[in-house]
Scaffold this motif. Structure first.
Motif, short mmCIF file in Angstrom:
data_model
loop_
_atom_site.label_atom_id
_atom_site.label_comp_id
_atom_site.label_asym_id
_atom_site.label_seq_id
_atom_site.Cartn_x
_atom_site.Cartn_y
_atom_site.Cartn_z
N GLU A 21 14.55 -24.77 -19.78
CA GLU A 21 15.87 -24.89 -20.41
C GLU A 21 16.40 -23.54 -20.89
OE1 GLU A 21 15.26 -27.85 -23.39
OE2 GLU A 21 15.65 -29.53 -22.03
N THR A 22 15.50 -22.65 -21.27
CA THR A 22 15.94 -21.34 -21.78
C THR A 22 16.35 -20.38 -20.65
OG1 THR A 22 13.68 -20.46 -21.78
CG2 THR A 22 14.46 -21.50 -23.81
N LEU A 23 16.06 -20.74 -19.41
CA LEU A 23 16.40 -19.86 -18.29
C LEU A 23 17.90 -19.84 -17.99
CD1 LEU A 23 13.49 -20.69 -15.79
CD2 LEU A 23 13.78 -18.59 -17.12
N GLY A 24 18.62 -20.85 -18.48
CA GLY A 24 20.06 -20.89 -18.28
C GLY A 24 20.48 -21.07 -16.84
N ILE A 25 19.80 -21.97 -16.14
CA ILE A 25 20.05 -22.13 -14.70
C ILE A 25 20.94 -23.32 -14.36
CG2 ILE A 25 17.91 -20.98 -14.01
CD1 ILE A 25 16.63 -23.74 -13.74
N SER A 26 21.44 -24.01 -15.36
CA SER A 26 22.19 -25.25 -15.09
C SER A 26 23.44 -25.03 -14.25
CB SER A 26 22.55 -25.96 -16.40
OG SER A 26 23.31 -25.11 -17.23
N ASN A 27 24.02 -23.82 -14.29
CA ASN A 27 25.23 -23.56 -13.52
C ASN A 27 24.96 -22.88 -12.18
OD1 ASN A 27 27.03 -24.61 -15.47
ND2 ASN A 27 26.85 -22.73 -16.67
N PHE A 28 23.69 -22.74 -11.81
CA PHE A 28 23.36 -22.09 -10.55
C PHE A 28 23.75 -22.99 -9.37
CE2 PHE A 28 21.73 -18.93 -13.02
CZ PHE A 28 20.76 -18.11 -12.46
N ASP A 29 23.99 -22.37 -8.22
CA ASP A 29 24.39 -23.13 -7.03
C ASP A 29 23.21 -23.85 -6.39
OD1 ASP A 29 27.28 -22.28 -6.67
OD2 ASP A 29 26.29 -20.33 -6.76
N GLY A 30 22.04 -23.27 -6.51
CA GLY A 30 20.89 -23.90 -5.87
C GLY A 30 19.57 -23.38 -6.40
N ALA A 31 18.54 -24.20 -6.21
CA ALA A 31 17.18 -23.81 -6.60
C ALA A 31 16.28 -23.95 -5.39
CB ALA A 31 16.68 -24.69 -7.74
N LEU A 73 12.80 -31.21 -12.95
CA LEU A 73 13.46 -30.48 -14.03
C LEU A 73 14.73 -29.79 -13.54
CD1 LEU A 73 10.37 -28.88 -15.83
CD2 LEU A 73 11.82 -30.71 -16.69
N ALA A 74 14.68 -29.22 -12.33
CA ALA A 74 15.86 -28.53 -11.78
C ALA A 74 17.02 -29.51 -11.62
CB ALA A 74 15.50 -27.88 -10.44
N LYS A 75 16.72 -30.71 -11.13
CA LYS A 75 17.79 -31.71 -10.97
C LYS A 75 18.30 -32.19 -12.33
CE LYS A 75 19.27 -32.98 -7.64
NZ LYS A 75 20.32 -32.38 -6.79
N GLU A 76 17.39 -32.35 -13.26
CA GLU A 76 17.79 -32.81 -14.60
C GLU A 76 18.66 -31.77 -15.30
OE1 GLU A 76 14.29 -33.89 -16.75
OE2 GLU A 76 14.18 -35.91 -15.88
N LEU A 77 18.44 -30.50 -14.99
CA LEU A 77 19.23 -29.43 -15.61
C LEU A 77 20.60 -29.28 -14.94
CD1 LEU A 77 16.44 -26.77 -16.20
CD2 LEU A 77 17.74 -27.96 -17.96
N GLY A 78 20.82 -30.04 -13.88
CA GLY A 78 22.14 -30.05 -13.28
C GLY A 78 22.35 -29.17 -12.07
N ILE A 79 21.29 -28.60 -11.52
CA ILE A 79 21.44 -27.78 -10.32
C ILE A 79 21.80 -28.72 -9.16
CG2 ILE A 79 20.27 -26.27 -8.67
CD1 ILE A 79 18.63 -25.18 -10.97
N PRO A 80 22.94 -28.47 -8.50
CA PRO A 80 23.43 -29.42 -7.50
C PRO A 80 22.59 -29.51 -6.23
CG PRO A 80 24.83 -27.47 -7.56
CD PRO A 80 23.88 -27.35 -8.71
N TYR A 81 21.91 -28.42 -5.87
CA TYR A 81 21.18 -28.43 -4.60
C TYR A 81 19.79 -27.85 -4.81
CZ TYR A 81 20.22 -27.99 0.38
OH TYR A 81 19.66 -28.11 1.63
N VAL A 82 18.79 -28.66 -4.55
CA VAL A 82 17.40 -28.22 -4.72
C VAL A 82 16.67 -28.33 -3.39
CG1 VAL A 82 15.20 -28.63 -5.88
CG2 VAL A 82 17.34 -28.89 -7.16
N LEU A 83 16.20 -27.19 -2.92
CA LEU A 83 15.42 -27.14 -1.68
C LEU A 83 13.97 -26.90 -2.08
CD1 LEU A 83 16.30 -25.24 1.55
CD2 LEU A 83 14.09 -24.85 0.49
N ALA A 84 13.08 -27.74 -1.58
CA ALA A 84 11.68 -27.63 -2.00
C ALA A 84 10.75 -27.47 -0.80
CB ALA A 84 11.27 -28.87 -2.81
N LYS A 85 9.72 -26.71 -1.00
CA LYS A 85 8.71 -26.46 0.03
C LYS A 85 7.62 -27.52 -0.06
CE LYS A 85 4.85 -23.23 0.59
NZ LYS A 85 4.29 -21.94 0.15
N ALA A 86 7.24 -28.06 1.09
CA ALA A 86 6.19 -29.09 1.12
C ALA A 86 5.01 -28.61 1.95
CB ALA A 86 6.73 -30.39 1.69
#
Length: 220
Positions: free
Chosen positions: A61-71, A88-101
């Motif tokens: 939450e302290t990273l201030g990433i809620s307005n970022f375009d993507g994670a 957490l990234a989705k809960e913080l409001g980042i619209p697009y999250v790409l994850a490595k599997a």
């Protein structure tokens, strides 16, 4: 094109590749890892480099990433951490999250918890994925092989008012138009005499290099 802002979690080979490519392209990039050495290595390449435990809610939450375009969740071996950061990234409001599997099961879990796209870096390079992010092709491309893809691409302004037959994109670019989206409505296998407007989106199959070039021309 306005600078996009991305946060990359995890600085393994894949995470560094994505972060470096995005930064080199002029994006604001924040990288987060719990290794001091890896953070120091990237400090002069990206906008911000932070040593942190990414599974800690307060830290996130302290990273201030809620307005970022993507994670980009590039955490590899620690399945629990990658799932937690995706949530957490989705809960913080980042619209697009790409994850490595790491495998299919990991991919299914990441999808379940909200990842917009899941990639297998051993099959796709970080550079190519970063370029798709830059072009804004979030989830608009489907890789058919290592060299061919299907991609949604906005019509170029010079195509406005011309029919598919007149444009003859197959001869000019060696791409096949298999669909055309007008006002959000998709027409599969459109008629060759269908007129293209500048607001249309064309669904094309072709070589990755050609499709990315066309997408880049549209984004300018």
């Amino acid at each position: 094109m306005a600078n996009k802002e991305f946060v990359v979690f995890g600085l393994g080979r894949f995470g560094k590749s994505v972060a470096t490519t995005l930064a080199d392209s002029g994006c604001e990039v924040l990288v987060v890892d719990d290794s001091e050495d890896k953070i120091q290595e990237m400090a002069d390449i990206v906008t911000y480099a932070v040593k942190a435990n990414v599974t800690d809610v307060d830290t996130m939450e302290t990273l201030g990433i809620s307005n970022f375009d993507g994670a980009i969740v590039a955490i590899g071996e620690n399945l629990e951490a990658s799932v937690m950061v995706t949530i957490l990234a989705k809960e913080l409001g980042i619209p697009y999250v790409l994850a490595k599997a790491q495998n299919d099961l990991h991919a299914k879990i990441l999808k379940k918890v909200g990842a917009d796209m899941v990639v297998f870096p051993e099959k796709e390079t970080g550079i190519r994925i970063a370029n798709n992010l830059l072009l804004g092709n979030f989830f608009d491309a489907v890789e058919l092989s290592s060299t061919f893809s299907m991609m949604e691409i906005g019509a170029l302004s010079e195509w406005d008012g011309h029919s598919l037959r007149e444009l003859n994109l197959r001869a000019k670019y060696k791409v096949n138009v298999i669909g055309m989206k007008k006002n959000g409505v998709l027409d599969i296998n459109p008629d060759a005499d269908s007129a293209v407007s500048k607001n249309d989106i064309l669904v094309m199959i072709g070589k990755n290099e050609t499709l990315n070039k066309l997408a880049s021309m549209h984004s300018k």
